[in-house]
Design a protein around this motif. Sequence first.
Motif, PDB file in Angstrom:
ATOM      1  N   HIS A 145       0.328  -0.996   0.397  1.00 17.75           N
ATOM      2  CA  HIS A 145      -0.098  -0.098  -0.234  1.00 17.75           C
ATOM      3  C   HIS A 145       1.148   1.082   0.224  1.00 17.75           C
ATOM      4  O   HIS A 145       1.079   2.548  -0.910  1.00 17.75           O
ATOM      5  CB  HIS A 145      -0.585   0.591   1.239  1.00 17.75           C
ATOM      6  N   SER A 176      -9.839  -0.802   0.264  1.00 19.68           N
ATOM      7  CA  SER A 176      -8.924   0.080  -0.511  1.00 19.68           C
ATOM      8  C   SER A 176      -9.161   0.960   0.629  1.00 19.68           C
ATOM      9  O   SER A 176      -8.606   2.157   0.682  1.00 19.68           O
ATOM     10  CB  SER A 176      -9.367   0.518  -1.609  1.00 19.68           C
ATOM     11  N   ILE A 179      -5.960   1.508   2.269  1.00 13.22           N
ATOM     12  CA  ILE A 179      -4.639   2.114   1.631  1.00 13.22           C
ATOM     13  C   ILE A 179      -5.719   3.398   1.472  1.00 13.22           C
ATOM     14  O   ILE A 179      -4.414   3.805   1.465  1.00 13.22           O
ATOM     15  CB  ILE A 179      -5.153   1.078   0.164  1.00 13.22           C
TER      16      ILE A 179
END
Length: 292
Positions: A145, A176, A179
């Motif tokens: 990431h 995500s 992320i």
Amino acid sequence: MCDDLTLEDNERYVKHPGQFSRRQFVTGVVGAGLALYLPVTANAFSVTETRVSVPTPDGNADGYFVYPSSGKYPAVVLWPDILGLRPAFELMGKRLAQSGYAVLVVNPFYRSQKAPVVAEGASFDDEATRNIVIPLAKSLSPATHRLDAKAFIQFLDKQAAVDTRKKVGTMGYCMSGAIAFRAAATVPERVGAVASFHGGGLVNDTADSPHLLIPNTSAQFLVAIAENDDQRDPDAKTVLRKSFAEAHINAEVDVYEGALHGWCPPDSRVYNQEQAERAWSRLLALLGEALV
């Protein structure tokens, strides 16, 4: 994050929609047809769409880059959910570009496979799809990431359409969301806005929990939580709010009533148009305020 409990909730939603507020149900719609579910952007910019290859230390990442056809604009990295880069997220990226942003929609799984990683119209509810995407998701880590965040932002900063005087936005869905948090902590001098929609694992008991990175950021945050995710982990929003307050970070943490995990992408089986539009409006408000 998508799991067996998510699948159970989705089945109940389809069979008994009264359990949650059912605003719009999309299934079997692919490609350009998805655009019918997204409102037309007012005063939309004319945009340019390109396929790009972004150099990273782990190889070239394929992506979709879309931006207003003239001028310079703030950049945004859009990380897709567990099904990866596909038409639905390209449409979302294009819609954001039409509002005045240079948007890179990334393939988070580029180390293993170019996009698309699943067939058009695939659903996480299908076992065959899960057998593809779950190993791909597990191949990523906090280290990947961080590496990708640096590479993607460096790429954007070299593009003629990007106004490098403005901060960068980073936004994620499902897996995500975490992320997007890590991107903000990895490049705090560039990231000014973070948005997470039905993000998974934002608060956990590991040393890598995304919420622990909040003090390392200098961005404003939008955290949009699905109702069933909140029911499963009602303490997460409290921990997030406390973490933001202690770090003196401006953040909006809200539970979206009637919205199931995955409610934002227009190709989702549990797409909730009303709440997806609410989340989109809050995203535009965040970007407009923070990317200065």
